[in-house]
Design a protein around this motif. Structure first.
Motif, PDB file in Angstrom:
ATOM      1  N   GLY A   3       0.802  -1.222   0.000  1.00 58.08           N
ATOM      2  CA  GLY A   3       0.000   0.000   0.000  1.00 58.08           C
ATOM      3  C   GLY A   3       0.826   1.259   0.000  1.00 58.08           C
ATOM      4  O   GLY A   3       0.324   2.315   0.370  1.00 58.08           O
ATOM      5  N   ALA A   8      -0.626   1.988  -3.754  1.00 66.29           N
ATOM      6  CA  ALA A   8      -1.778   2.885  -3.697  1.00 66.29           C
ATOM      7  C   ALA A   8      -1.967   3.592  -5.037  1.00 66.29           C
ATOM      8  O   ALA A   8      -3.097   3.795  -5.497  1.00 66.29           O
ATOM      9  N   GLU A  25      -1.792  -4.415   2.589  1.00 71.69           N
ATOM     10  CA  GLU A  25      -0.553  -3.828   3.077  1.00 71.69           C
ATOM     11  C   GLU A  25      -0.093  -4.556   4.332  1.00 71.69           C
ATOM     12  O   GLU A  25      -0.872  -4.736   5.275  1.00 71.69           O
ATOM     13  N   SER A  30      -0.292   3.376   7.587  1.00 70.86           N
ATOM     14  CA  SER A  30      -0.091   3.806   6.207  1.00 70.86           C
ATOM     15  C   SER A  30       1.318   4.272   5.890  1.00 70.86           C
ATOM     16  O   SER A  30       1.657   4.433   4.721  1.00 70.86           O
ATOM     17  N   ASN A  98       2.424   8.618   1.100  1.00 70.22           N
ATOM     18  CA  ASN A  98       1.714   7.352   1.319  1.00 70.22           C
ATOM     19  C   ASN A  98       0.313   7.594   1.870  1.00 70.22           C
ATOM     20  O   ASN A  98      -0.677   7.031   1.383  1.00 70.22           O
ATOM     21  N   GLN A 102      -3.226   6.709  -0.027  1.00 71.44           N
ATOM     22  CA  GLN A 102      -4.149   5.763   0.592  1.00 71.44           C
ATOM     23  C   GLN A 102      -5.462   6.444   0.971  1.00 71.44           C
ATOM     24  O   GLN A 102      -6.542   5.855   0.841  1.00 71.44           O
ATOM     25  N   ILE A 112      -8.728  -1.117   1.619  1.00 71.71           N
ATOM     26  CA  ILE A 112      -7.319  -1.236   1.993  1.00 71.71           C
ATOM     27  C   ILE A 112      -7.258  -1.995   3.314  1.00 71.71           C
ATOM     28  O   ILE A 112      -7.829  -1.571   4.310  1.00 71.71           O
ATOM     29  N   HIS A 114      -4.812  -3.291   6.199  1.00 72.82           N
ATOM     30  CA  HIS A 114      -3.494  -3.214   6.797  1.00 72.82           C
ATOM     31  C   HIS A 114      -3.219  -4.459   7.639  1.00 72.82           C
ATOM     32  O   HIS A 114      -4.134  -5.151   8.081  1.00 72.82           O
TER      33      HIS A 114
END
Length: 379
Positions: A3, A8, A25, A30, A98, A102, A112, A114
């Motif tokens: 990510g 992204a 990710e 992030s 980043n 994101q 997304i 994580h």
């Protein structure tokens, strides 16, 4: 998979092409490498426009409109413009970029996840399944490995190709109270006698700087256990030899001082296996000497999305993508590696076409414009 900037960015471009995309990710949040900064060149800013993400990034960092070059005596050798009014260079922190990409993906409804650490890949006649360390899975038509220099996807689909050291240690830092000056919006490059150095001043007067130093690679213990004071002490004697602002900038730096090894992926590394494809640093990481890593990753994102949009099937799309991207990114690996090793560099921005053909810059601009068809290069 991944990510960061490449992942992204790819998600945004693929989504704009009408594809159903999800991001996985491994990190719990992030911002990997939150402390380092980077420069998005005009090509990177053009790629952001192609994926309709300029607004998400345009408020971050600060614009760079010119570059000056100093020798080791502090004398100015050159002062040239950078970019243009439409696609100006931008200096910003990697973590901020980043988060912005994101955040824009989430705003568009792109899921997304994580903390999703990839463990294995299983291919079948109708798709590819990612297996994560927590026992969960995800299945799709194509798996895009955008998981960076130490890519798990590369290890799984192209084993035996580890990153290699490119000959320099790279220091990054920020100096908040330093009495050096530079014209507004200017990045200053210093050709020092023992190190290459560069800095830019933010509108608030904070110096964003880097130094590239030749020598053996730092081992894992040095990278993980070093202190800002120790890094500063190792760097200052090299910079103090010259009559330039470099030593003053580093001496004014506090704990915001990082170091890493300049690393690259060998050219001719396979990017594809079945339904798996590598993009960004996972495929073609270069040493940071040319400052093109993030911009090249964003280019990848747009060209991949347009290839899948314009080609009649996935196999043709991936052939087209690789044909368009490999010459350009591998030229960058070669040039950047030569700069890091101090060897002679190839000339020009990339492979040249026949006389009378469009310039590489014009070809790239057309590839990154969203409304052009990649299968119709003459249009």
């Amino acid at each position: 998979m991944g990510g960061g900037i490449a992942g992204a960015g790819a998600a945004l471009a693929l989504h704009r092409a009408g594809l159903d995309v999800a991001v996985f990710e491994a990190h719990p949040d992030s911002a990997e490498d939150a402390g380092a900064f980077l420069t998005l060149a005009s090509n990177g800013m053009r790629a952001l426009a192609g994926m309709d993400a300029s607004a998400a990034v345009g408020a971050l960092g600060f614009a760079l409109t010119s570059m000056r070059v100093l020798d080791d005596t502090g004398a100015e050798l050159a002062h040239t413009p950078l970019g243009g009014p439409e696609f100006a260079y931008r200096c910003l922190r990697r973590g901020d970029l980043n988060r912005a990409l994101q955040g824009e993906a989430a705003r568009r409804g792109i899921p997304i996840r994580h903390g999703a650490r990839l463990e294995g890949i299983e291919e079948g006649p109708r798709g590819v399944t990612a297996h994560f360390t927590d026992g969960t899975t995800a299945t799709g038509d194509l798996l895009v490995g955008a998981d960076g220099l130490n890519s798990t996807v590369r290890r799984l689909i192209s084993p035996g190709v580890p990153p290699r050291y490119a000959g320099q240690r790279v220091f990054y830092g920020y100096a908040r109270e330093v009495a050096v000056s530079a014209p507004p919006g200017t990045v200053t490059m210093v050709r020092g006698s023992a190190a290459a150095f560069g800095y830019a001043l933010s509108p608030e007067g904070e110096a964003y700087w880097f130094a590239r130093v030749a020598g053996p690679a730092l081992d894992a213990a040095d990278l993980a256990g070093g202190t800002p004071a120790g890094r500063r002490a190792s760097l200052l004697p090299l910079l103090s030899k010259d009559a330039t602002p470099a030593a003053e900038v580093v001496a004014a730096t506090g704990d915001d001082l990082l170091v890493t090894n300049a690393t690259e992926i060998p050219t001719a590394t396979p990017w594809r296996s079945g339904r798996g494809l590598l993009v960004g640093d996972a495929a073609h990481a270069a040493s940071p000497a040319t400052g093109q890593g993030a911009s090249m990753a964003l280019e990848d994102a747009v060209v991949l999305a347009k290839s899948l949009r314009d080609a009649p099937d996935t196999a043709t799309a991936l052939d087209l993508y690789e044909a368009l991207r490999r010459p350009r990114v591998e030229h960058n690996i070669t040039v950047s590696g030569a700069l890091s090793r101090g060897t002679r560099t190839p000339s020009g921005p990339g492979p040249r076409g026949a006389a009378g053909a469009p310039s590489p810059e014009d070809v790239l601009a057309r590839q990154l414009r969203w409304d052009t068809d990649l299968l119709r290069p003459e249009a």
